[in-house]
Design an enzyme around this catalytic site. Sequence first.
Site, PDB file in Angstrom:
ATOM      1  N   THR A 165       0.842  -1.189   0.000  1.00  0.00           N
ATOM      2  CA  THR A 165       0.000   0.000   0.000  1.00  0.00           C
ATOM      3  C   THR A 165       0.878   1.240   0.000  1.00  0.00           C
ATOM      4  OG1 THR A 165      -1.698   1.208   1.231  1.00  0.00           O
ATOM      5  CG2 THR A 165      -0.154  -0.077   2.535  1.00  0.00           C
ATOM      6  N   GLU A 181      -4.348  -2.712   5.028  1.00  0.00           N
ATOM      7  CA  GLU A 181      -3.859  -3.298   6.281  1.00  0.00           C
ATOM      8  C   GLU A 181      -4.921  -4.143   6.977  1.00  0.00           C
ATOM      9  OE1 GLU A 181      -3.626  -0.191   5.302  1.00  0.00           O
ATOM     10  OE2 GLU A 181      -1.691   0.720   5.821  1.00  0.00           O
ATOM     11  N   LYS A 194      -6.784  11.151  -1.844  1.00  0.00           N
ATOM     12  CA  LYS A 194      -7.273   9.978  -2.546  1.00  0.00           C
ATOM     13  C   LYS A 194      -7.953  10.414  -3.834  1.00  0.00           C
ATOM     14  CE  LYS A 194      -8.351   5.391  -1.493  1.00  0.00           C
ATOM     15  NZ  LYS A 194      -8.687   4.443  -0.437  1.00  0.00           N
ATOM     16  N   TRP A 222      -3.989   6.590  -3.784  1.00  0.00           N
ATOM     17  CA  TRP A 222      -3.385   7.518  -2.837  1.00  0.00           C
ATOM     18  C   TRP A 222      -2.344   8.409  -3.514  1.00  0.00           C
ATOM     19  CZ3 TRP A 222      -5.959   7.955   1.372  1.00  0.00           C
ATOM     20  CH2 TRP A 222      -6.536   6.854   2.002  1.00  0.00           C
TER      21      TRP A 222
END
Lengths: 534, 534
Positions: free
Chosen positions: B184, B331, B440, B445
């Site tokens: 990520t 996550e 975002k 991101w």
Amino acid sequence: MRGQMMDVPLQIKSLLWRAERLYGHKEIITRTESGFRHRTYAEFGGRVRRLANALRTLGIQPGDRVGTLAWNNDRHLEAYFAVPCMGAVLHTINLRLPAEQIGYIIQHADDEVLLVGPDMLPVLEGLRDQLGRVRAILVLSDDDPPETTLTLPVVGYEAALAAEKEEYDFPDLDENTAAGMCYTSGTTGHPKGVVYSHRSHTLHALTLGTTGSIGVDERERYMLVTPMSHVNSWGMPYGCVLYGATIVLPGDHPVGVDYLETIEHGRPTFFSGAVTVGMLIRETLQHSDRSWDVSSLKTLWLGGQAPPVSEMRWWKENHGIDVVQAWGMTEASPLLTFCGLASQYGDLPAEDAYEVLGRQGQPLPLVDIALVDDEGVEQPWDGAHSGEVRVRSPWVASTYYDDARSAETFRDGWFYSGDIGRMTADGYLILVDRSKDLIKSGGEWISSVDLENHLMAHPAVKEAAVVAAPDPKWLERPVAFVVTQAAVTTAELAAHLRAKFPSFWVPDRFEFIDAVPKTGVGKFDKKLLRRDYV
Amino acid sequence: MRGQMMDVPLQIKSLLWRAERLYGHKEIITRTESGFRHRTYAEFGGRVRRLANALRTLGIQPGDRVGTLAWNNDRHLEAYFAVPCMGAVLHTINLRLPAEQIGYIIQHADDEVLLVGPDMLPVLEGLRDQLGRVRAILVLSDDDPPETTLTLPVVGYEAALAAEKEEYDFPDLDENTAAGMCYTSGTTGHPKGVVYSHRSHTLHALTLGTTGSIGVDERERYMLVTPMSHVNSWGMPYGCVLYGATIVLPGDHPVGVDYLETIEHGRPTFFSGAVTVGMLIRETLQHSDRSWDVSSLKTLWLGGQAPPVSEMRWWKENHGIDVVQAWGMTEASPLLTFCGLASQYGDLPAEDAYEVLGRQGQPLPLVDIALVDDEGVEQPWDGAHSGEVRVRSPWVASTYYDDARSAETFRDGWFYSGDIGRMTADGYLILVDRSKDLIKSGGEWISSVDLENHLMAHPAVKEAAVVAAPDPKWLERPVAFVVTQAAVTTAELAAHLRAKFPSFWVPDRFEFIDAVPKTGVGKFDKKLLRRDYV
């Protein structure tokens, strides 16, 4: 390589946390002698922690067993959470067991404290010398405990809770910590104990809320009639709290009319109970001189044995209510399969749908199932081959508690259910027979082997075989086939059995025959007896 | 005292077992260049085992990482099962990352074999010196692999599968064995890796099928548009297979019309995808010169960021389709909350219901959530107090993979999400801000800190602050506020950024200001910038 995820244990306290934080306004409704008691989950949570404090005051430590001998009521539900969340073990004792078996399991489980309904005190008085390590009794009642001849401390539940505070910091527990125990009657001898863990109860509760299973949903209202004193009321107390659903409990010693009053007041949409209780309610509806409002109900989950299709049809045709079934047992928490109409049957006409709904269902997620023959060879899923059903799942026991009989049931990592079944190609279980000599009468097990052995201990009896016969009320009743070597009457044999077994075990019918048919290896051929005589 | 239940690990192979045994007839449908490919779960299971054999032939051992750089298609789904079930680790690589980040994570994860779409080969050719331990590439295509300048073995997927047998005895694994990895983008620097386990994936999949969550149901048909190359397509590949649901996949590099053709052919009842994809489909529907049949759809799950209520309303009013939302992140596997109308809102008029449906939802079972202020003090759930949302669950990461930045995010047994929210008294999360400086845009991101640092590296720039501005298409776009110390144009600054970052990171708008407002402790006060300028 190991995953790098949080080591968050699966714990019963997480179910309670969710009900309190998300659904604090939802209710638990209990029928009592003086009307219906309503408590919110917010109140419930506080009372659960008071109970944990009260048990700590009585000296309960992590790992200690706390026995319950109680009906389906909110206080019993409080114990379902307080006991395991504090790290102790909830041992639910089946109310309907004969007193001597209750005495046996209280001692075998090493219960330290008992939570009992006031009507159960006389049973304990009769067992005064068989209470093992029990050091105190909490009586689940609004009132002070009645007079008793017991010399142990006997304390009122409400007084004990009132003396404690609502705060209790439940510990983080290893998920394999014992959470509960329940004893099941076997083919012979004493009941056998199963020890559930926080992991097994949590996974089982989670799965109760999945599609293709019960689908416990906070938008529905659940009436739990299956005894909380046995098989965890099919896991519904944990499932309903996890999902925040309204719970309706029939309270102490309900009879037919009480169920209907509870349905009218609590307005459940879902009902779980024994097939025989469903039949009792149906009969009450049919013969009552007043009309009852059961319009809230959408689903009856009837179990303990397979609900007859005639019952399914009656409820559907008369009240628009679906009767559903599942398959499971004490050793499996209990749920292993659930029977719904899978999408491939979505368009079936109603008559054909009953053939599917009469099956025992498809395995739940995380339940591995196989059919095996006597040599352990796996049988195909073709709807034709049959075999003993063996299962494996995180919520199936690996052994009986401290019991030498475990080895015959738990082998090679599987639980051998004793049920004989077929599997359809799309994974529906259809039970066809039992390999174990058990009779299920009114939802309770009766051991045919125990009855036979005691019959054959009578001097006039040469051989005896006991098999199940269909019964309109109890679904099965035992029938004894007896070969005599001296004159003896039916009444004498019944009295002989009644001296040793609960009265509901005693066959209603004795048949005197010349010889018990035998199988090739010389065992009693009960299949033949059932075919020719029952 | 320990429970005495079976030590049956939670494993991904149990999901596959169930789909094959119960739902062998159900389909996985993939859009391809030459039409739609249909495969049954029965076929799928055989191909999964062929792939496992092919990977073993290529030398893949338990624990080895297998990278995928692929679109949403059935072959990618085969890898989702073959790789973890054989004990290896499925590392899905986000297709949309810049090439240098792809090179970084292939090496950081120690990928041994890559499964790539044919259109991804040029990316790998450009990374020929950054492929670390990669020893072979399987190309996911019907055809032989195209010509390539790579010197590694590049093998056609179908040829590799055809050479293997359909049998593979998947091992029993410790449930904490690594099953998958996903990287990520963080606030700054390289992407950070998360390592999922069999346990976390299995629990997450199970929970996708519960009431009050997605409720994945075999009777529904699921179109998975969320990339399988990132965040596990929100866990839906595992959830749909566990529950035996029909899966519809949009295939390689879909554009607006492709989604609609896939909806018309696959007739999904449920669609999961980014808010921006939902908006793209809505625009295509609005402006297309032909009409499209989207009547199969009942629910759109839109995520990546909160779907605007205006979108919810458009779909409901024009097509009767419910738009639902959830909250989660890489996550967290990713799902933490789901937003449905709980029973207390059941009677709300539609307009008021949107206020509830615009929230981020209630925590799923087994998800523990808390709000904390800057000092870590827990904030009340009263709909008024806000705080950083921290979470704990068996499917939340405990660390980033081999990354020194883990300590700021994983503390005291909690994952600190970086999102600022409020909680209603009935447990609904309402996000209000982000504590981390991330933008975002179109579901991806963008690090404002990285942009600021590079802007300030330009000799003409004294100070720079980048914040998110609302955007009708991308929902958020970065805006740069710049304090200069020499003459510089917007075009020069944009070119300066474009040299280092993906082009979609470059702000569309630069504002020259006299000074960046500061907080009491001297940090850039971005709240003030957002309030006054955006």
